[in-house]
Motif scaffolding. Structure first.
Motif, PDB file in Angstrom:
ATOM      1  N   LEU A 114      82.250 -35.801 -72.825  1.00 24.48           N
ATOM      2  CA  LEU A 114      83.250 -35.616 -71.924  1.00 24.48           C
ATOM      3  C   LEU A 114      84.672 -34.623 -72.503  1.00 24.48           C
ATOM      4  O   LEU A 114      85.022 -33.964 -72.094  1.00 24.48           O
ATOM      5  N   ASN A 115      84.887 -35.285 -73.631  1.00 23.65           N
ATOM      6  CA  ASN A 115      86.282 -34.806 -74.119  1.00 23.65           C
ATOM      7  C   ASN A 115      85.726 -33.482 -74.789  1.00 23.65           C
ATOM      8  O   ASN A 115      86.426 -32.451 -74.772  1.00 23.65           O
ATOM      9  N   GLY A 116      84.521 -33.287 -75.259  1.00 24.70           N
ATOM     10  CA  GLY A 116      84.178 -31.818 -75.433  1.00 24.70           C
ATOM     11  C   GLY A 116      84.174 -30.831 -74.494  1.00 24.70           C
ATOM     12  O   GLY A 116      84.719 -29.765 -74.845  1.00 24.70           O
ATOM     13  N   LYS A 117      83.958 -31.230 -73.512  1.00 27.84           N
ATOM     14  CA  LYS A 117      83.950 -30.316 -72.060  1.00 27.84           C
ATOM     15  C   LYS A 117      85.419 -30.004 -71.923  1.00 27.84           C
ATOM     16  O   LYS A 117      85.801 -28.767 -71.439  1.00 27.84           O
ATOM     17  N   LEU A 118      86.147 -30.948 -72.178  1.00 20.28           N
ATOM     18  CA  LEU A 118      87.737 -30.805 -71.836  1.00 20.28           C
ATOM     19  C   LEU A 118      88.354 -29.921 -72.653  1.00 20.28           C
ATOM     20  O   LEU A 118      89.196 -29.120 -72.421  1.00 20.28           O
ATOM     21  N   ILE A 119      87.811 -30.017 -74.077  1.00 19.29           N
ATOM     22  CA  ILE A 119      88.319 -29.066 -75.243  1.00 19.29           C
ATOM     23  C   ILE A 119      87.722 -27.822 -74.895  1.00 19.29           C
ATOM     24  O   ILE A 119      88.757 -26.875 -74.877  1.00 19.29           O
ATOM     25  N   LEU A 120      86.684 -27.674 -74.329  1.00 16.28           N
ATOM     26  CA  LEU A 120      85.995 -26.157 -73.998  1.00 16.28           C
ATOM     27  C   LEU A 120      87.004 -25.666 -72.769  1.00 16.28           C
ATOM     28  O   LEU A 120      87.331 -24.247 -72.726  1.00 16.28           O
ATOM     29  N   GLU A 121      87.328 -26.361 -71.830  1.00  9.92           N
ATOM     30  CA  GLU A 121      87.928 -26.102 -70.682  1.00  9.92           C
ATOM     31  C   GLU A 121      89.538 -25.536 -71.139  1.00  9.92           C
ATOM     32  O   GLU A 121      89.963 -24.606 -70.608  1.00  9.92           O
ATOM     33  N   ARG A 122      89.948 -26.488 -72.108  1.00 10.29           N
ATOM     34  CA  ARG A 122      91.281 -25.883 -72.474  1.00 10.29           C
ATOM     35  C   ARG A 122      91.578 -24.742 -73.420  1.00 10.29           C
ATOM     36  O   ARG A 122      92.164 -23.912 -73.488  1.00 10.29           O
ATOM     37  N   MET A 123      90.338 -24.324 -74.003  1.00 13.64           N
ATOM     38  CA  MET A 123      90.141 -23.090 -75.015  1.00 13.64           C
ATOM     39  C   MET A 123      89.946 -21.972 -73.834  1.00 13.64           C
ATOM     40  O   MET A 123      90.326 -20.861 -74.205  1.00 13.64           O
ATOM     41  N   ALA A 124      89.132 -22.342 -72.972  1.00 12.91           N
ATOM     42  CA  ALA A 124      88.983 -21.173 -72.210  1.00 12.91           C
ATOM     43  C   ALA A 124      90.355 -20.816 -71.367  1.00 12.91           C
ATOM     44  O   ALA A 124      90.423 -19.620 -71.262  1.00 12.91           O
ATOM     45  N   GLY A 125      91.026 -21.786 -70.962  1.00  8.61           N
ATOM     46  CA  GLY A 125      92.301 -21.554 -70.539  1.00  8.61           C
ATOM     47  C   GLY A 125      93.357 -20.720 -71.427  1.00  8.61           C
ATOM     48  O   GLY A 125      93.962 -19.865 -71.251  1.00  8.61           O
ATOM     49  N   ASN A 126      93.123 -21.110 -72.612  1.00  6.85           N
ATOM     50  CA  ASN A 126      93.916 -20.521 -73.703  1.00  6.85           C
ATOM     51  C   ASN A 126      93.686 -19.006 -74.165  1.00  6.85           C
ATOM     52  O   ASN A 126      94.260 -18.152 -74.009  1.00  6.85           O
ATOM     53  N   GLN A 127      92.235 -19.158 -73.888  1.00  2.00           N
ATOM     54  CA  GLN A 127      91.581 -17.576 -74.100  1.00  2.00           C
ATOM     55  C   GLN A 127      92.101 -16.808 -72.972  1.00  2.00           C
ATOM     56  O   GLN A 127      92.498 -15.521 -73.462  1.00  2.00           O
ATOM     57  N   ALA A 128      92.062 -16.924 -71.705  1.00  2.00           N
ATOM     58  CA  ALA A 128      92.751 -16.527 -70.739  1.00  2.00           C
ATOM     59  C   ALA A 128      93.867 -15.923 -70.849  1.00  2.00           C
ATOM     60  O   ALA A 128      94.378 -14.639 -70.454  1.00  2.00           O
ATOM     61  N   ALA A 129      94.999 -16.872 -71.228  1.00  2.00           N
ATOM     62  CA  ALA A 129      96.230 -16.615 -71.617  1.00  2.00           C
ATOM     63  C   ALA A 129      96.415 -15.504 -72.422  1.00  2.00           C
ATOM     64  O   ALA A 129      97.392 -14.721 -72.566  1.00  2.00           O
ATOM     65  N   LEU A 130      95.538 -15.631 -73.398  1.00  2.00           N
ATOM     66  CA  LEU A 130      95.771 -14.655 -74.739  1.00  2.00           C
ATOM     67  C   LEU A 130      95.519 -13.237 -74.225  1.00  2.00           C
ATOM     68  O   LEU A 130      96.010 -12.179 -74.808  1.00  2.00           O
ATOM     69  N   SER A 131      94.218 -13.138 -73.445  1.00  2.00           N
ATOM     70  CA  SER A 131      93.810 -11.904 -72.981  1.00  2.00           C
ATOM     71  C   SER A 131      94.832 -11.334 -72.098  1.00  2.00           C
ATOM     72  O   SER A 131      95.190 -10.151 -72.369  1.00  2.00           O
ATOM     73  N   ILE A 132      95.574 -11.920 -71.287  1.00  2.00           N
ATOM     74  CA  ILE A 132      96.644 -11.611 -70.449  1.00  2.00           C
ATOM     75  C   ILE A 132      97.863 -10.985 -71.363  1.00  2.00           C
ATOM     76  O   ILE A 132      98.324  -9.890 -71.123  1.00  2.00           O
ATOM     77  N   LEU A 133      98.057 -11.925 -72.396  1.00  2.00           N
ATOM     78  CA  LEU A 133      99.308 -11.348 -73.470  1.00  2.00           C
ATOM     79  C   LEU A 133      98.777 -10.202 -74.134  1.00  2.00           C
ATOM     80  O   LEU A 133      99.526  -9.078 -74.129  1.00  2.00           O
ATOM     81  N   LEU A 134      97.579 -10.107 -74.597  1.00  2.00           N
ATOM     82  CA  LEU A 134      97.285  -8.928 -75.491  1.00  2.00           C
ATOM     83  C   LEU A 134      97.070  -7.594 -74.382  1.00  2.00           C
ATOM     84  O   LEU A 134      97.415  -6.610 -74.982  1.00  2.00           O
TER      85      LEU A 134
END
Length: 161
Positions: A114-134
């Motif tokens: 479960l924590n692994g899934k939460l980490i993946l979700e958090r990483m996906a959110g960070n990746q989306a934010a990074l894509s917007i910034l880039l």
């Protein structure tokens, strides 16, 4: 399944290892609870410390499991569950603790997943934010250093000669 008779000292050592594993797993589960709370809260700074502690707890658990497996191997027993039931069939309190250990191990596996899934979700959110910034970095700036709007065009006005 043939087994060799286990000396009482080795049986006691195995029973003590089960107790130690159960204690360690309890602490590991508490750590997984903390990790989940940190992930939900979004406190990424605390994750590194938890990851280090989690790795250390895992190594401690692995040492205990390896020692128990080594002792069970001496009795020529391959399946941990079958071995425990064979060796401690007449000691129901040890078997109860064994069942608690198996249950706690399943809980730890599920919580970790479960924590692994939460980490993946958090990483996906960070990746989306990074894509917007880039993506935004590829657009010209609309404001100058003083905060005043900059004209985006340069050169001649359309329709002028």
């Amino acid at each position: 399944m043939q087994t060799t008779a286990q000396p009482p000292a080795e049986l006691q050592r195995i029973a003590l290892l089960v107790e130690a594993e159960l204690l360690q797993l309890g602490e590991f589960l508490a750590l997984l609870d903390r990790e989940e709370a940190v992930l939900i809260k979004g406190d990424t700074d605390a994750l590194l410390a938890i990851a280090n502690e989690k790795n250390e707890r895992y190594r401690q658990l692995q040492r205990l499991t390896d020692e128990r497996s080594r002792l069970l191997g001496r009795a020529a027993l391959t399946s941990a569950d079958a071995a425990m039931r064979t060796l401690f069939g007449n000691l129901p309190r040890v078997l109860v603790r064994w069942d608690e250990l198996v249950s706690a191990a399943r809980q730890a596996r599920d919580r970790n997943a479960l924590n692994g899934k939460l980490i993946l979700e958090r990483m996906a959110g960070n990746q989306a934010a990074l894509s917007i910034l880039l993506s935004a970095a590829n657009h010209p700036q609309l404001y100058d250093a003083d905060g005043l709007s900059k004209p985006t065009g340069g050169g001649r006005m359309l329709g002028s000669a």
